[in-house]
Design a protein around this motif. Structure first.
Motif, PDB file in Angstrom:
ATOM      1  N   GLY A 158       0.780  -1.233   0.000  1.00  0.00           N
ATOM      2  CA  GLY A 158       0.000   0.000   0.000  1.00  0.00           C
ATOM      3  C   GLY A 158       0.806   1.273   0.000  1.00  0.00           C
ATOM      4  O   GLY A 158       0.291   2.352   0.316  1.00  0.00           O
ATOM      5  N   ALA A 159       2.082   1.187  -0.373  1.00  0.00           N
ATOM      6  CA  ALA A 159       2.936   2.372  -0.393  1.00  0.00           C
ATOM      7  C   ALA A 159       2.812   3.120  -1.715  1.00  0.00           C
ATOM      8  O   ALA A 159       2.458   2.548  -2.752  1.00  0.00           O
ATOM      9  CB  ALA A 159       4.397   1.975  -0.178  1.00  0.00           C
ATOM     10  N   ALA A 160       3.105   4.420  -1.693  1.00  0.00           N
ATOM     11  CA  ALA A 160       3.327   5.162  -2.928  1.00  0.00           C
ATOM     12  C   ALA A 160       4.660   4.707  -3.508  1.00  0.00           C
ATOM     13  O   ALA A 160       5.502   4.159  -2.795  1.00  0.00           O
ATOM     14  CB  ALA A 160       3.351   6.660  -2.643  1.00  0.00           C
ATOM     15  N   HIS A 161       4.855   4.929  -4.804  1.00  0.00           N
ATOM     16  CA  HIS A 161       6.136   4.500  -5.372  1.00  0.00           C
ATOM     17  C   HIS A 161       6.533   5.394  -6.541  1.00  0.00           C
ATOM     18  O   HIS A 161       5.690   5.936  -7.267  1.00  0.00           O
ATOM     19  CB  HIS A 161       6.081   3.032  -5.816  1.00  0.00           C
ATOM     20  CG  HIS A 161       5.150   2.758  -6.964  1.00  0.00           C
ATOM     21  ND1 HIS A 161       5.572   2.728  -8.278  1.00  0.00           N
ATOM     22  CD2 HIS A 161       3.813   2.510  -7.002  1.00  0.00           C
ATOM     23  CE1 HIS A 161       4.544   2.455  -9.066  1.00  0.00           C
ATOM     24  NE2 HIS A 161       3.467   2.320  -8.314  1.00  0.00           N
ATOM     25  N   ALA A 162       7.846   5.557  -6.702  1.00  0.00           N
ATOM     26  CA  ALA A 162       8.403   6.406  -7.758  1.00  0.00           C
ATOM     27  C   ALA A 162       9.651   5.761  -8.324  1.00  0.00           C
ATOM     28  O   ALA A 162      10.437   5.158  -7.588  1.00  0.00           O
ATOM     29  CB  ALA A 162       8.742   7.794  -7.205  1.00  0.00           C
ATOM     30  N   ARG A 163       9.797   5.883  -9.634  1.00  0.00           N
ATOM     31  CA  ARG A 163      11.060   5.466 -10.254  1.00  0.00           C
ATOM     32  C   ARG A 163      12.121   6.526  -9.999  1.00  0.00           C
ATOM     33  O   ARG A 163      11.815   7.716  -9.944  1.00  0.00           O
ATOM     34  CB  ARG A 163      10.930   5.354 -11.776  1.00  0.00           C
ATOM     35  CG  ARG A 163      10.135   4.210 -12.310  1.00  0.00           C
ATOM     36  CD  ARG A 163      10.296   4.132 -13.822  1.00  0.00           C
ATOM     37  NE  ARG A 163      10.000   5.398 -14.489  1.00  0.00           N
ATOM     38  CZ  ARG A 163      10.428   5.721 -15.711  1.00  0.00           C
ATOM     39  NH1 ARG A 163      11.194   4.900 -16.393  1.00  0.00           N
ATOM     40  NH2 ARG A 163      10.089   6.877 -16.253  1.00  0.00           N
ATOM     41  N   MET A 164      13.374   6.097  -9.903  1.00  0.00           N
ATOM     42  CA  MET A 164      14.487   7.043  -9.920  1.00  0.00           C
ATOM     43  C   MET A 164      15.401   6.634 -11.062  1.00  0.00           C
ATOM     44  O   MET A 164      15.913   5.514 -11.096  1.00  0.00           O
ATOM     45  CB  MET A 164      15.247   7.068  -8.603  1.00  0.00           C
ATOM     46  CG  MET A 164      16.305   8.168  -8.596  1.00  0.00           C
ATOM     47  SD  MET A 164      16.868   8.609  -6.952  1.00  0.00           S
ATOM     48  CE  MET A 164      17.929  10.013  -7.357  1.00  0.00           C
ATOM     49  N   LEU A 165      15.596   7.554 -12.014  1.00  0.00           N
ATOM     50  CA  LEU A 165      16.385   7.245 -13.194  1.00  0.00           C
ATOM     51  C   LEU A 165      17.873   7.224 -12.870  1.00  0.00           C
ATOM     52  O   LEU A 165      18.348   7.983 -12.029  1.00  0.00           O
ATOM     53  CB  LEU A 165      16.114   8.265 -14.295  1.00  0.00           C
ATOM     54  CG  LEU A 165      14.666   8.352 -14.805  1.00  0.00           C
ATOM     55  CD1 LEU A 165      14.571   9.360 -15.930  1.00  0.00           C
ATOM     56  CD2 LEU A 165      14.162   6.984 -15.260  1.00  0.00           C
ATOM     57  N   PHE A 166      18.584   6.361 -13.578  1.00  0.00           N
ATOM     58  CA  PHE A 166      20.042   6.300 -13.492  1.00  0.00           C
ATOM     59  C   PHE A 166      20.659   6.700 -14.826  1.00  0.00           C
ATOM     60  O   PHE A 166      21.873   6.588 -15.021  1.00  0.00           O
ATOM     61  CB  PHE A 166      20.490   4.867 -13.153  1.00  0.00           C
ATOM     62  CG  PHE A 166      20.071   3.858 -14.195  1.00  0.00           C
ATOM     63  CD1 PHE A 166      20.885   3.578 -15.278  1.00  0.00           C
ATOM     64  CD2 PHE A 166      18.848   3.217 -14.112  1.00  0.00           C
ATOM     65  CE1 PHE A 166      20.490   2.668 -16.251  1.00  0.00           C
ATOM     66  CE2 PHE A 166      18.443   2.313 -15.079  1.00  0.00           C
ATOM     67  CZ  PHE A 166      19.270   2.036 -16.148  1.00  0.00           C
ATOM     68  N   SER A 167      19.814   7.164 -15.763  1.00  0.00           N
ATOM     69  CA  SER A 167      20.271   7.448 -17.120  1.00  0.00           C
ATOM     70  C   SER A 167      19.157   8.204 -17.838  1.00  0.00           C
ATOM     71  O   SER A 167      18.188   8.636 -17.222  1.00  0.00           O
ATOM     72  CB  SER A 167      20.546   6.130 -17.853  1.00  0.00           C
ATOM     73  OG  SER A 167      19.322   5.427 -18.060  1.00  0.00           O
ATOM     74  N   LEU A 168      19.294   8.314 -19.143  1.00  0.00           N
ATOM     75  CA  LEU A 168      18.186   8.827 -19.945  1.00  0.00           C
ATOM     76  C   LEU A 168      17.015   7.860 -19.852  1.00  0.00           C
ATOM     77  O   LEU A 168      17.211   6.640 -19.708  1.00  0.00           O
ATOM     78  CB  LEU A 168      18.624   8.985 -21.405  1.00  0.00           C
ATOM     79  CG  LEU A 168      19.811   9.931 -21.648  1.00  0.00           C
ATOM     80  CD1 LEU A 168      20.233   9.885 -23.116  1.00  0.00           C
ATOM     81  CD2 LEU A 168      19.475  11.344 -21.233  1.00  0.00           C
TER      82      LEU A 168
END
Length: 434
Positions: A158-168
Motif C-alpha cells: 500500500g505504499a506510494a512508489h516512484a522510479r528514480m532514473l540512473f540514465s536517460l
C-alpha cells in the motif's frame, strides 16, 4: 525504502536523495542483493539484503563467449545469427529513426527488455522484498528504473512508489511509443509482455495490475533539463550530486599541478564485469605526447599487455572522480552516467568513447551536440590518432569549456535533493493506499 540494482553506479545515484530524506527526519533503508550490501552500509544507510546474488561476471562471460563464437563463425564463412550474439544492436532501445519504429520492432524491444527486467527481479527476490515491505510498511518506495520488484512490493504493502532514473529515460520513451502503436490496433490483439509479467507477479500477492506499475506514479530525474528525452510522464527534476563511495583523497591531488591535468577513466562498473571495449594501449598512445598530466584510473588487469606507461601518465587504481575533476581541464571516458554527469557538474569538457551499453552512444551525441565535448565517430573503430585529435580540440578550443560551464550552471539551477523533499512528502500522501 529505496530499491537498487546491485551495481555501485546505480546505488550511488540514489545516495544523495536517501540522505536528504534521512536528514529531514524520515526513516530510510536501501534494499539490494548481497553484493551491494557493503556498499550500502558504507554510505551510512541501512541495508536490507534481498534475494540471491546477481552474477554479473557469469552474464558478461556468456556474452563474450557468444561474441567469440560469432566471430569464429564469420571467419569460417558461416552466418552468425545476431540475436544470439549482439541482440542489443538488432533491437536497440535507444533507436529513434521513425522508419525503424514499427510495431514489430517496438514489440521486439519490449519483449527483450521485459526478459532482462525479469532476470533482475526473480521471484525469490520479489518474495523477500514484499515480505520486508509488509513488515516495515514504508510510505514511499523509490525504485531503480530497472528494478521492478520495487513497484510490486509497493503495491503489495500500500505504499506510494516512484522510479528514480540512473540514465536517460529509454524505458519510458520505449513504453510510450509501444503503447502508442498498440492504441492504433484493436484491443483484442494487444500484447504487452511487461504488463503480462507484472500482472502475474502481482497475483502471487493478491494484488491487481495498474498502469502506474510500468513507470512509477512519478519519476525522479537527475538528468539536466536540456538533455531529457521527450516523454509525457510526471517527472520530478533533481540535481545530480556526485557520490563516488568510500574514498580517500590522495596527497598528490592537493599539490599544485605544473601543467593542465587530464582524467582518463573507463569507470568501475564494467571493470568488475570485464566489459571494457576501449583499448588501453590506444588510449595511452593517444595521450603520450600531449603537454598534460594524465591521471588514468586503470587497475593492474587493465594495464596487462601495456609496455611502458608514458612519462606524463599517472596510473592509479582509483581516485574519487568528484575530487579529481575540479583539477582537470578535460576528461576521456566511456559514456557512463556517473562520468558524464560528474563532468557536467564540474564544468569539465569531455571526449566520449561510448562503450555501447544502454544509452552511452545517445548520451555521447548529446554531449557533442551541446558543444561541451566530442564523441568518437565509430566506437568500434576508434584509433589513437582520432582520440588525440579530439583531445587537442577540446583542450585548445575555448568553446568547449564555455559550453561545459553552461551545463554546470543548468545543473546548479535544478532543485537539490533537500529541496524536493517537501514535494515527495506531498506526492506520497496523495498516492499511498493506506
Amino acid at each position: 525504502m529505496f530499491v537498487t540494482l546491485p551495481v555501485k553506479a546505480h546505488l550511488f545515484v540514489q545516495v544523495s536523495l536517501a540522505w536528504a530524506l534521512r536528514a529531514a527526519g524520515h526513516e530510510v533503508c536501501v534494499a539490494g542483493q548481497s553484493q551491494v550490501v557493503d556498499d550500502i552500509t558504507h554510505t551510512g544507510l541501512t541495508a536490507v539484503p534481498i534475494g540471491a546474488p546477481l552474477d554479473h561476471e557469469a552474464a558478461m562471460a556468456e556474452v563474450r563467449q557468444r561474441q567469440e563464437e560469432s566471430q569464429e563463425a564469420e571467419e569460417r564463412g558461416e552466418e552468425a545469427h545476431p540475436w544470439e550474439t549482439e541482440w542489443e544492436k538488432v533491437l536497440d532501445i535507444s533507436e529513434s529513426r521513425p522508419e525503424k519504429l514499427t510495431h514489430d520492432y517496438l514489440h521486439g524491444v519490449n519483449t527483450v527488455w521485459t526478459f532482462n527486467i525479469q532476470t533482475l527481479s526473480p521471484p525469490d527476490m520479489i518474495d523477500d522484498l514484499v515480505a520486508f515491505a509488509r513488515t516495515w510498511l514504508p510510505d514511499l518506495v523509490i525504485w531503480d528504473a530497472l528494478m521492478y520488484a520495487g513497484p510490486v512490493a509497493a503495491k503489495a504493502c500500500g505504499a506510494a512508489h516512484a522510479r528514480m532514473l540512473f540514465s536517460l529515460d529509454l524505458l519510458g520513451r520505449m513504453h510510450e511509443r509501444y503503447r502508442g502503436e498498440l492504441a492504433r490496433r484493436p484491443a483484442e490483439v494487444w500484447d504487452d509482455p511487461l504488463e503480462e509479467w507484472l500482472g502475474a507477479a502481482l497475483e502471487r500477492y493478491g494484488c491487481a495490475y495498474s498502469d502506474d506499475l510500468m513507470l512509477g506514479q512519478w519519476t525522479i530525474d537527475p538528468v539536466p533539463p536540456s538533455m531529457r528525452l521527450s516523454v509525457d510522464l510526471p517527472y520530478v527534476p533533481v540535481r545530480f550530486v556526485p557520490y563516488n563511495g568510500r574514498a580517500e583523497v590522495p596527497d598528490w591531488l592537493s599539490e599544485p599541478a605544473d601543467r593542465r591535468r587530464l582524467c582518463l577513466t573507463l569507470g568501475l562498473s564494467l571493470r568488475s564485469m570485464g566489459g571494457d571495449r576501449a583499448s588501453v594501449v590506444e588510449l595511452l598512445e593517444a595521450v603520450a605526447d600531449l603537454d598534460v598530466e594524465v591521471v588514468a584510473t586503470l587497475n593492474a588487469e587493465q594495464l596487462e599487455g601495456v609496455g611502458k606507461i608514458p612519462d606524463n601518465v599517472r596510473a592509479v587504481d582509483f581516485v574519487p572522480l568528484n575530487e579529481l575533476l575540479p583539477t582537470c581541464s578535460a576528461i576521456v571516458h566511456q559514456g557512463g552516467f556517473g562520468q558524464v554527469q560528474t563532468a557536467m557538474a564540474h564544468g569539465v569538457p569531455q571526449v566520449v568513447l561510448p562503450n555501447g551499453y544502454w544509452d552511452t552512444v545517445l548520451r555521447s551525441r548529446q554531449v557533442q551536440d551541446s558543444g561541451a565535448g566530442l564523441a568518437v565517430d565509430d566506437p568500434d573503430r576508434v584509433s589513437a590518432v582520432e582520440i588525440r585529435e579530439k583531445l587537442v580540440r577540446v583542450l585548445e578550443e575555448p568553446g568547449f569549456a564555455v559550453n561545459a560551464a553552461r551545463l554546470r550552471a543548468e545543473m546548479l539551477a535544478t532543485p537539490a535533493p533537500a529541496e524536493i523533499v517537501p514535494l515527495l512528502e506531498r506526492l506520497t500522501a496523495e498516492h499511498r493506499a493506506r
